[in-house]
Design a protein around this motif. Structure first.
Motif, short mmCIF file in Angstrom:
data_model
loop_
_atom_site.label_atom_id
_atom_site.label_comp_id
_atom_site.label_asym_id
_atom_site.label_seq_id
_atom_site.Cartn_x
_atom_site.Cartn_y
_atom_site.Cartn_z
N LEU A 184 38.95 25.46 20.29
CA LEU A 184 37.94 24.86 21.36
C LEU A 184 38.08 25.64 22.43
CD1 LEU A 184 37.76 21.31 20.17
CD2 LEU A 184 36.88 22.77 19.15
N ASN A 185 37.24 25.50 22.52
CA ASN A 185 36.85 26.91 24.35
C ASN A 185 35.86 25.72 24.58
OD1 ASN A 185 37.63 28.98 22.21
ND2 ASN A 185 38.36 29.10 23.53
N ILE A 186 35.41 25.17 26.22
CA ILE A 186 35.24 25.71 27.07
C ILE A 186 34.92 26.73 28.63
CG2 ILE A 186 33.96 23.85 28.64
CD1 ILE A 186 34.37 21.24 26.64
N VAL A 187 33.64 26.91 28.48
CA VAL A 187 33.07 27.65 30.17
C VAL A 187 33.33 27.12 31.08
CG1 VAL A 187 32.16 29.12 30.98
CG2 VAL A 187 31.50 29.09 28.66
N SER A 188 34.43 27.03 31.40
CA SER A 188 35.43 26.92 33.56
C SER A 188 34.26 26.76 34.64
CB SER A 188 36.71 26.53 33.40
OG SER A 188 36.99 27.98 32.86
N ASP A 189 34.07 28.12 34.60
CA ASP A 189 33.26 28.78 34.95
C ASP A 189 31.71 28.01 36.04
OD1 ASP A 189 34.76 30.88 34.47
OD2 ASP A 189 33.11 32.00 34.09
N HIS A 190 31.58 27.67 37.17
CA HIS A 190 29.99 27.13 37.83
C HIS A 190 28.97 27.43 37.75
CE1 HIS A 190 33.24 23.50 39.13
NE2 HIS A 190 33.66 23.59 37.89
N PHE A 191 28.59 28.32 36.67
CA PHE A 191 28.28 29.44 36.64
C PHE A 191 26.63 29.10 36.61
CE2 PHE A 191 24.84 33.33 34.84
CZ PHE A 191 25.78 34.19 35.36
N LEU A 192 25.36 29.35 38.16
CA LEU A 192 24.30 29.55 37.78
C LEU A 192 23.11 30.20 37.47
CD1 LEU A 192 23.92 28.77 42.13
CD2 LEU A 192 24.85 26.64 40.03
N PHE A 193 23.12 29.77 36.14
CA PHE A 193 22.05 30.33 35.39
C PHE A 193 20.58 30.46 35.42
CE2 PHE A 193 24.95 28.98 31.78
CZ PHE A 193 24.72 30.23 31.28
N ASP A 194 20.16 31.72 35.52
CA ASP A 194 18.12 32.17 35.99
C ASP A 194 17.47 31.30 34.66
OD1 ASP A 194 15.89 32.92 37.15
OD2 ASP A 194 16.82 34.13 38.09
N ARG A 195 16.96 30.49 34.88
CA ARG A 195 15.76 30.43 33.45
C ARG A 195 15.01 31.21 32.92
NH1 ARG A 195 11.86 25.25 34.58
NH2 ARG A 195 12.10 25.89 36.70
N ASP A 196 14.98 32.48 33.63
CA ASP A 196 14.53 33.99 33.58
C ASP A 196 15.26 34.78 32.83
OD1 ASP A 196 12.21 33.09 34.34
OD2 ASP A 196 12.20 34.03 36.72
N TYR A 197 15.98 35.13 33.19
CA TYR A 197 17.11 35.56 32.69
C TYR A 197 18.34 34.91 31.51
CZ TYR A 197 14.88 39.29 36.22
OH TYR A 197 14.57 39.20 36.55
N LEU A 198 18.00 34.13 31.33
CA LEU A 198 18.59 32.93 30.46
C LEU A 198 19.49 33.68 28.76
CD1 LEU A 198 20.37 30.44 30.21
CD2 LEU A 198 18.27 29.87 29.05
N PRO A 199 20.61 34.59 28.83
CA PRO A 199 20.51 34.74 27.37
C PRO A 199 20.59 34.43 26.46
CG PRO A 199 22.80 35.10 29.23
CD PRO A 199 21.92 34.11 29.53
N ALA A 200 20.17 34.25 25.45
CA ALA A 200 19.46 34.38 24.33
C ALA A 200 21.36 34.00 23.57
CB ALA A 200 19.29 35.32 22.96
N ASP A 201 21.72 34.72 23.44
CA ASP A 201 22.81 34.30 22.85
C ASP A 201 23.57 32.74 23.28
OD1 ASP A 201 24.28 35.22 24.88
OD2 ASP A 201 24.47 36.60 24.23
N VAL A 202 23.76 32.65 24.43
CA VAL A 202 23.75 31.09 25.09
C VAL A 202 22.90 30.30 25.34
CG1 VAL A 202 24.85 30.17 27.26
CG2 VAL A 202 25.01 32.31 27.10
N HIS A 203 21.86 30.63 24.79
CA HIS A 203 20.93 29.82 24.52
C HIS A 203 20.87 28.67 23.71
CE1 HIS A 203 16.56 27.52 23.69
NE2 HIS A 203 16.21 28.10 24.89
N ARG A 204 21.19 28.98 22.33
CA ARG A 204 20.95 27.92 21.72
C ARG A 204 22.88 26.78 21.44
NH1 ARG A 204 23.28 33.03 18.26
NH2 ARG A 204 25.91 32.42 17.95
N TYR A 205 24.10 26.65 22.02
CA TYR A 205 24.31 26.39 23.15
C TYR A 205 24.02 25.63 24.44
CZ TYR A 205 27.47 28.62 19.51
OH TYR A 205 28.42 29.49 18.27
#
Length: 450
Positions: A184-205
């Motif tokens: 199992l893995n969890i992203v530990s970065d406190h990353f701020l996503f921009d709704r206009d540039y949200l990656p499609a591969d991350v969207h389903r997660y």
């Protein structure tokens, strides 16, 4: 005026464009544009930034979406996403349906501590398959004593029979195999996503909820399927409990996106007919190799592929223009063709990856074509049947053949004893799945011994 461009220049140009395009795509995978202004409504904030108290709960179930009939196998009451652990669970009970060649799923929850995961509205949920279907490896036997190598191993020290779960023995049909690792893995970065540039591969997660005027995303939970290797499969039809190693580690966003793409690529290859063993070899490239070294390996492999192509091209061009066999051994060409075909049969018998088998098969086809050129064979079709015509050799070619025959005669004095001795040794001391395997391995050893 247009400059005349050779075919080689065109191929090299396409290759350079392909490498540059691949570098650009890889950069797009690793780099994600962050939100510039944290106070903007376009920003999606991380739930982990508030340092919530989390709990990890893992259940097993016969159905991936079952809310009933699940069994808790492991939990972490105070789960720290920045930690790293590997815990060995010995009490994973196999239901009767799973032992009868069925499937078992792991249901992973990351939820608020002290809250039932089935009732928590802010939980992260993922499902992993703990069993996979694969044709059991056939038992290897001694062709002299007919002794099963599996039974010998069982007597020596291995009490677990090498069989499918509930299969009752070796089978030519896919049987259920137990995956002994869950990563199992969890992203530990406190990353701020921009709704206009949200990656499609991350969207389903991505799982989000509304917190006032802000949109907050829950922890990005990823089940690493690339870590499920064939060597970790446990094949046992008698045990009602099997071990499961649960591993966890934090992961960066760029690495997560890379893993998602690689995992999807392996899944696509399996849909195109690649076996579990083929997929396992591809997984090993990514799992067992550092990413920076993997990038270097990509460039080396790409240039190796280019040089192989140019070598094939030059070889074909040379033989296409050759009209005489003066000074060249036609028997050596025939022997090389035979050896290449034996190698292809050996790779096929060993169920080698298609990534290796296909280029070897193409090379054997080229060698057959070279035999046709060397012996001046003309093939014509009459009445739906092939007719072979052989060209005549001139005086210089006949003298070359005489020297070639004499050289092969002296070489055979060393070659034949080595081949026969190696075949007899393999027959007595080594174990093979069948007579066909013994024959192919003996021919391969005969090719390598000289």
């Amino acid at each position: 005026m247009f400059l005349k461009t050779s075919f080689t220049t065109l191929i090299v140009g396409v290759f350079v464009v392909y490498v540059l395009h691949t570098c650009w795509v890889m950069y797009g995978i690793v780099y994600t544009k962050p939100c510039d202004s944290p106070k903007s409504d376009k920003c999606i904030l991380p739930f982990l930034a508030g340092n919530p108290k989390l709990q990890l709960s893992i259940y097993t179930a016969l159905q991936p979406n079952a809310e009933g009939g699940h069994t808790l196998i492991h939990k972490e009451d105070l789960f720290d996403v920045n930690s790293k652990f590997e815990r060995f669970v010995v009490n994973v009970s196999l239901p009767k349906k799973t032992r009868n060649n069925g499937t078992l799923y792991a249901m992973i929850f990351v939820h608020q501590a002290g809250v039932n995961p089935w009732q928590d509205q802010r939980k992260v949920h993922s499902v992993a398959q703990l069993t996979t279907y694969m044709v059991p490896k056939p038992a290897e036997i001694s062709l002299i004593s007919r002794e099963d190598q599996t039974m010998q191993k069982r007597r020596d020290a291995n009490p677990a029979p090498r069989e499918g779960i509930g299969s009752g023995g070796a089978s030519d049909h896919p049987t259920s195999h137990w995956r002994s690792r869950l990563t199992l893995n969890i992203v530990s970065d406190h990353f701020l996503f921009d709704r206009d540039y949200l990656p499609a591969d991350v969207h389903r997660y991505l799982r989000v909820f509304q917190n006032g005027k802000k949109i907050v995303y829950l922890p990005l939970l990823f089940v690493d399927e690339l870590s499920n290797r064939v060597k970790d499969l446990v094949i046992n039809s008698t045990s009602k409990e099997l071990p499961l190693t649960i591993s966890y580690d934090s992961i960066s966003l760029g690495r997560l996106r890379f893993w998602i793409h690689m995992q999807d690529a392996v899944y696509s290859l399996q849909q195109f007919g690649f076996t579990e063993k083929d997929a396992d070899e591809i997984k090993g490239i990514f799992v067992d190799t550092n990413l920076y070294f993997l990038a270097l390996t990509f460039f080396v492999a790409a240039f190796h592929l280019l040089f192989d192509f140019l070598a094939f091209k030059n070889d074909i061009s040379f033989w296409k223009q050759k009209k005489s066999m003066v000074g060249m051994s036609s028997k050596a060409v025939l022997w090389r063709c035979f050896s290449t075909i034996v190698i292809v049969l050996y790779l096929f018998d060993e169920q080698t990856s298609l990534l290796v088998l296909i280029p070897a098969g193409i090379g054997s086809i080229i060698e057959v074509w070279k035999v046709k050129k060397a012996f001046k064979i003309q093939v014509s079709w009459k009445g739906g049947k092939p007719t072979f015509q052989y060209g005549k050799s001139d005086e210089s070619e006949r003298r070359t053949e005489e020297y070639d025959t004499l050289a092969m005669k002296y070489l055979s004095y060393l070659l034949y004893p080595l081949c026969i001795g190696g075949a007899v040794y393999a027959l007595i001391f080594l174990r093979y799945k069948s007579w066909y395997s013994w024959l192919i391995n003996s021919l391969v050893n005969g090719k390598l011994q000289p």
